[in-house]
Design a protein around this motif. Structure first.
Motif, PDB file in Angstrom:
ATOM      1  N   UNK A 209      -0.429  -6.485   0.971  1.00 18.51           N
ATOM      2  CA  UNK A 209      -0.449  -7.670   0.127  1.00 18.51           C
ATOM      3  C   UNK A 209      -1.311  -7.464  -1.103  1.00 18.51           C
ATOM      4  N   UNK A 210      -1.572  -8.552  -1.805  1.00 16.98           N
ATOM      5  CA  UNK A 210      -2.326  -8.480  -3.051  1.00 16.98           C
ATOM      6  C   UNK A 210      -3.740  -7.961  -2.882  1.00 16.98           C
ATOM      7  N   UNK A 211      -4.254  -7.965  -1.653  1.00 12.49           N
ATOM      8  CA  UNK A 211      -5.599  -7.460  -1.421  1.00 12.49           C
ATOM      9  C   UNK A 211      -5.750  -5.974  -1.640  1.00 12.49           C
ATOM     10  N   UNK A 212      -4.633  -5.245  -1.798  1.00 13.01           N
ATOM     11  CA  UNK A 212      -4.724  -3.804  -2.038  1.00 13.01           C
ATOM     12  C   UNK A 212      -4.813  -3.478  -3.527  1.00 13.01           C
ATOM     13  N   UNK A 213      -4.749  -4.496  -4.400  1.00 13.50           N
ATOM     14  CA  UNK A 213      -4.834  -4.233  -5.837  1.00 13.50           C
ATOM     15  C   UNK A 213      -6.125  -3.508  -6.161  1.00 13.50           C
ATOM     16  N   UNK A 214      -6.010  -2.442  -6.913  1.00 12.53           N
ATOM     17  CA  UNK A 214      -7.152  -1.605  -7.225  1.00 12.53           C
ATOM     18  C   UNK A 214      -7.368  -0.485  -6.237  1.00 12.53           C
ATOM     19  N   UNK A 215      -6.638  -0.487  -5.118  1.00 15.30           N
ATOM     20  CA  UNK A 215      -6.782   0.539  -4.077  1.00 15.30           C
ATOM     21  C   UNK A 215      -5.445   1.215  -3.804  1.00 15.30           C
ATOM     22  N   UNK A 216      -4.621   1.315  -4.816  1.00 19.65           N
ATOM     23  CA  UNK A 216      -3.275   1.862  -4.624  1.00 19.65           C
ATOM     24  C   UNK A 216      -3.308   3.324  -4.159  1.00 19.65           C
ATOM     25  N   UNK A 217      -4.242   4.120  -4.696  1.00 23.58           N
ATOM     26  CA  UNK A 217      -4.307   5.532  -4.307  1.00 23.58           C
ATOM     27  C   UNK A 217      -4.651   5.676  -2.826  1.00 23.58           C
ATOM     28  N   UNK A 218      -5.590   4.855  -2.354  1.00 22.84           N
ATOM     29  CA  UNK A 218      -5.972   4.907  -0.939  1.00 22.84           C
ATOM     30  C   UNK A 218      -4.808   4.480  -0.051  1.00 22.84           C
ATOM     31  N   UNK A 233       4.387  -7.082  -0.442  1.00 24.97           N
ATOM     32  CA  UNK A 233       4.647  -8.441  -0.891  1.00 24.97           C
ATOM     33  C   UNK A 233       4.662  -8.463  -2.417  1.00 24.97           C
ATOM     34  N   UNK A 234       4.976  -9.601  -2.987  1.00 23.98           N
ATOM     35  CA  UNK A 234       5.112  -9.710  -4.439  1.00 23.98           C
ATOM     36  C   UNK A 234       3.852  -9.230  -5.155  1.00 23.98           C
ATOM     37  N   UNK A 235       2.694  -9.640  -4.660  1.00 26.57           N
ATOM     38  CA  UNK A 235       1.456  -9.301  -5.363  1.00 26.57           C
ATOM     39  C   UNK A 235       1.004  -7.866  -5.140  1.00 26.57           C
ATOM     40  N   UNK A 236       1.727  -7.109  -4.340  1.00 24.79           N
ATOM     41  CA  UNK A 236       1.423  -5.685  -4.160  1.00 24.79           C
ATOM     42  C   UNK A 236       2.421  -4.786  -4.875  1.00 24.79           C
ATOM     43  N   UNK A 237       3.452  -5.352  -5.475  1.00 26.10           N
ATOM     44  CA  UNK A 237       4.478  -4.524  -6.103  1.00 26.10           C
ATOM     45  C   UNK A 237       3.877  -3.658  -7.214  1.00 26.10           C
ATOM     46  N   UNK A 238       4.420  -2.482  -7.342  1.00 25.18           N
ATOM     47  CA  UNK A 238       3.900  -1.515  -8.297  1.00 25.18           C
ATOM     48  C   UNK A 238       2.889  -0.565  -7.690  1.00 25.18           C
ATOM     49  N   UNK A 239       2.513  -0.804  -6.441  1.00 28.49           N
ATOM     50  CA  UNK A 239       1.483   0.023  -5.810  1.00 28.49           C
ATOM     51  C   UNK A 239       1.982   1.430  -5.509  1.00 28.49           C
ATOM     52  N   UNK A 240       3.281   1.583  -5.215  1.00 28.94           N
ATOM     53  CA  UNK A 240       3.808   2.887  -4.793  1.00 28.94           C
ATOM     54  C   UNK A 240       5.183   3.115  -5.418  1.00 28.94           C
ATOM     55  N   UNK A 241       5.281   3.004  -6.720  1.00 30.89           N
ATOM     56  CA  UNK A 241       6.569   3.065  -7.408  1.00 30.89           C
ATOM     57  C   UNK A 241       7.286   4.382  -7.111  1.00 30.89           C
ATOM     58  N   UNK A 242       8.523   4.260  -6.633  1.00 33.53           N
ATOM     59  CA  UNK A 242       9.359   5.419  -6.403  1.00 33.53           C
ATOM     60  C   UNK A 242       8.934   6.310  -5.255  1.00 33.53           C
ATOM     61  N   UNK A 243       7.920   5.902  -4.505  1.00 33.25           N
ATOM     62  CA  UNK A 243       7.420   6.750  -3.422  1.00 33.25           C
ATOM     63  C   UNK A 243       8.397   6.738  -2.250  1.00 33.25           C
ATOM     64  N   UNK A 244       8.501   7.862  -1.567  1.00 31.13           N
ATOM     65  CA  UNK A 244       9.458   7.986  -0.470  1.00 31.13           C
ATOM     66  C   UNK A 244       9.158   7.042   0.691  1.00 31.13           C
ATOM     67  N   UNK A 245       7.910   6.532   0.780  1.00 31.96           N
ATOM     68  CA  UNK A 245       7.539   5.620   1.868  1.00 31.96           C
ATOM     69  C   UNK A 245       7.503   4.162   1.417  1.00 31.96           C
ATOM     70  N   UNK A 392       6.980  -0.104 -11.955  1.00 32.17           N
ATOM     71  CA  UNK A 392       6.445   1.230 -12.251  1.00 32.17           C
ATOM     72  C   UNK A 392       4.993   1.228 -12.693  1.00 32.17           C
ATOM     73  N   UNK A 393       4.275   0.143 -12.434  1.00 35.31           N
ATOM     74  CA  UNK A 393       2.877   0.071 -12.869  1.00 35.31           C
ATOM     75  C   UNK A 393       2.102  -0.850 -11.928  1.00 35.31           C
ATOM     76  N   UNK A 394       0.984  -0.389 -11.368  1.00 36.93           N
ATOM     77  CA  UNK A 394       0.150  -1.307 -10.588  1.00 36.93           C
ATOM     78  C   UNK A 394      -0.325  -2.476 -11.464  1.00 36.93           C
TER      79      UNK A 394
END
Length: 527
Positions: A209-218, A233-245, A392-394
């Protein structure tokens, strides 16, 4: 004489505030004396409505990760801002609202004075932390507590009010700020047991969820280590753009719910599990999550849903601590994630036939303007993309179609976003109905010369609501067909460039690719 108003602005600057969104009034004159005294140390932006000031502060914080301030008058200025404050609370966005207050010797007497409310502070207290400055010597303490409320634990709005007679009082120099945001200690005794549970599972799924904002790499590293698909969720979108997982799809979709149910271990990180993400259609078919491992910074949130292992911790720190303890041999996660993505996207057409075409338009915006920020309002293509869309952008995809759901959010929030990220293209995607809630904020974008593209989805009414009425078998004869603005003449009145585009992804992409100087308005005529 250095007044409370001047010291207040100095205190904001000392705490990292560099932007104020506000409309001056007779009850905030001394605050503006402080802004003038500060010179270029702080930027002031003038919205056209106090609600817009709040939405601008919201958009600024979502993009920058730092709070901005809104200056509003007492009474109607503050009540106009409450909607924006409620949206910020729902989405855990820090925002400081500073309002005027009537003379202290008149409060609560019902004398009918200008902008009078029975108890302004009590009204705000139902929503967020609020304080009244009653002693100039304690102004620094009030600021410290407000910043702690905004940024410690789960972020959110805070409010400070100052009587008009207090603003002009002499005020000593403020002490250095107390550092806000205490570190939440990690539950060291539980980390190994959590890692053991995750390592023992064959099919881990992460709910982010949105609580991961700023911690996308982790998040990405932990997902890779666990071989775990990540539903965002909506507020986490962009965290892993195009990633296989990555599974950038709503847990309200039937296929995504089945994917969650098939997991043998759920790890929920920084998500409140709210119904606007997990039960958008209010059918009560959310999978049983009581065996989940749940990480959240807010104890109140952890208490609202049963979990096998609830952990109060900051998301990034906890993921980093877990990473060296996780060991995975199974490598089927990418295939599982790909199947989930395909099923989720295919499901859109079964929900509402035009949805895939609406999503195509959103993806055309992303692809034509890579690394841009898309700020959404409550309009049909936003609803479609909230169900399935990868950005495509956190911090580059957010809207008010979830959480509190305030219509008219987009124009102001886009201004705040553009100011927080100078030089980054910003797109506000809004419907013709939502635009009429807050059209004046486009003029603020012109004043500030911001590179915002306002894309208006013109279906000549509230079509999303009309569809809901049809599904409920209510005749669509009332309230859903407000006449739209004449977009070309509206853009002309705002001194903005204008173009009309058919509902065609290629033509939209061609138009977006043309250079822009300042804000512009594109109208999509919906078929």
């Amino acid at each position: 004489m250095t007044t409370v108003g001047i010291r207040l602005v100095e205190g904001l600057i000392a705490r990292g505030i560099d932007t104020v969104f506000g409309i001056p009034g007779v009850h905030t004159i001394e605050l503006y004396r402080g802004l003038v005294a500060a010179g270029d140390k702080i930027r002031h932006v003038t919205p056209r409505h106090e609600q817009g000031a709040g939405f601008m502060a919201d958009g600024y914080a979502r993009v920058s990760g730092r709070p901005a301030a809104a200056f509003v008058i007492t009474g109607p200025g503050l009540t106009n801002t409450l909607t924006a404050m409620a949206q910020a609370k729902a989405d855990s966005v820090p925002m400081l609202v500073i309002s005027g207050l009537g003379r202290s010797d008149t409060l609560g007497k019902g004398l009918g004075r200008l902008h009078e409310l029975p108890d302004q502070g009590a009204m705000v207290a139902t929503l967020c932390h609020t304080e009244t400055v009653t002693d100039p010597k304690k102004l620094g303490d009030v600021l410290d507590r407000a910043f702690a409320a905004m940024t410690s634990g789960r972020p959110g709005p805070a409010h400070i009010q100052i009587s008009t007679n207090m603003m002009a009082q002499p005020c000593p120099e403020l002490p250095a700020p107390v550092v806000a945001g205490s570190t939440v200690p990690l539950p060291l005794g539980r980390i190994r047991s959590i890692a053991t549970a995750l390592n023992a599972a064959e099919r881990v799924v992460i709910l982010a969820g949105g609580g991961i904002r700023g911690s996308e790499a982790a998040l990405q590293k932990l997902a890779e280590s666990l071989d775990a698909p990540v539903i965002q969720t909506v507020n986490a979108r962009g965290a892993m753009f195009g990633h296989r997982l990555s599974v950038p799809a709503s847990p309200s979709l039937t296929s995504v719910r089945q994917f969650i149910a098939d997991a043998d271990q759920i790890l929920a990180i920084g998500t409140e599990l709210g119904p606007t993400d997990y039960d958008m259609y209010a059918n009560g078919r959310v999978p049983n999550l009581s065996d989940m491992i749940r990480i959240d910074i807010c104890a109140d949130q952890l208490a609202r849903h049963p979990a096998k292992m609830p952990v109060k911790a900051e998301a990034g720190a906890m993921m980093t601590a877990l990473l060296p303890m996780t060991i995975r041999a199974n490598r089927e996660g990418p295939e599982r994630a790909e199947a989930a993505r395909q099923a989720a996207r295919a499901e859109l057409a079964t929900l509402y036939e035009p949805m895939p075409a609406q999503l195509d338009m959103v993806e055309a915006i992303r692809d034509a303007m890579p690394n841009s920020i898309i700020v959404g309002d409550s309009t049909q293509p936003i609803y479609a993309a909230n169900l399935y869309y990868d950005h495509d952008r956190p911090r580059g995809w957010f809207n008010a179609a979830t959480g509190y759901g305030a219509l008219g959010y987009g124009p102001g929030a886009a201004v705040g976003a553009a100011i927080a990220a100078p030089g980054v293209p910003v797109v506000c995607l809004i419907g013709d109905g939502g635009l009429q809630f807050s059209p004046g904020e486009l003029r603020t974008a012109v004043d500030e010369k911001l590179p915002i593209t306002y894309v208006v989805w013109n279906n000549a009414g509230f079509r999303e609501i009309a569809e809901a009425l049809r599904q409920a078998k209510v005749p669509v004869i009332l309230g859903c067909d407000p006449s739209p603005l004449d977009m070309e003449h509206f853009a002309m009145a705002c001194d903005m460039l204008f173009a009309r585009v058919p509902q065609d992804p290629e033509e939209l992409a061609d138009m977006l690719a043309t250079p822009q100087d300042g804000p512009r308005l594109l109208e999509i005529q919906v078929r």
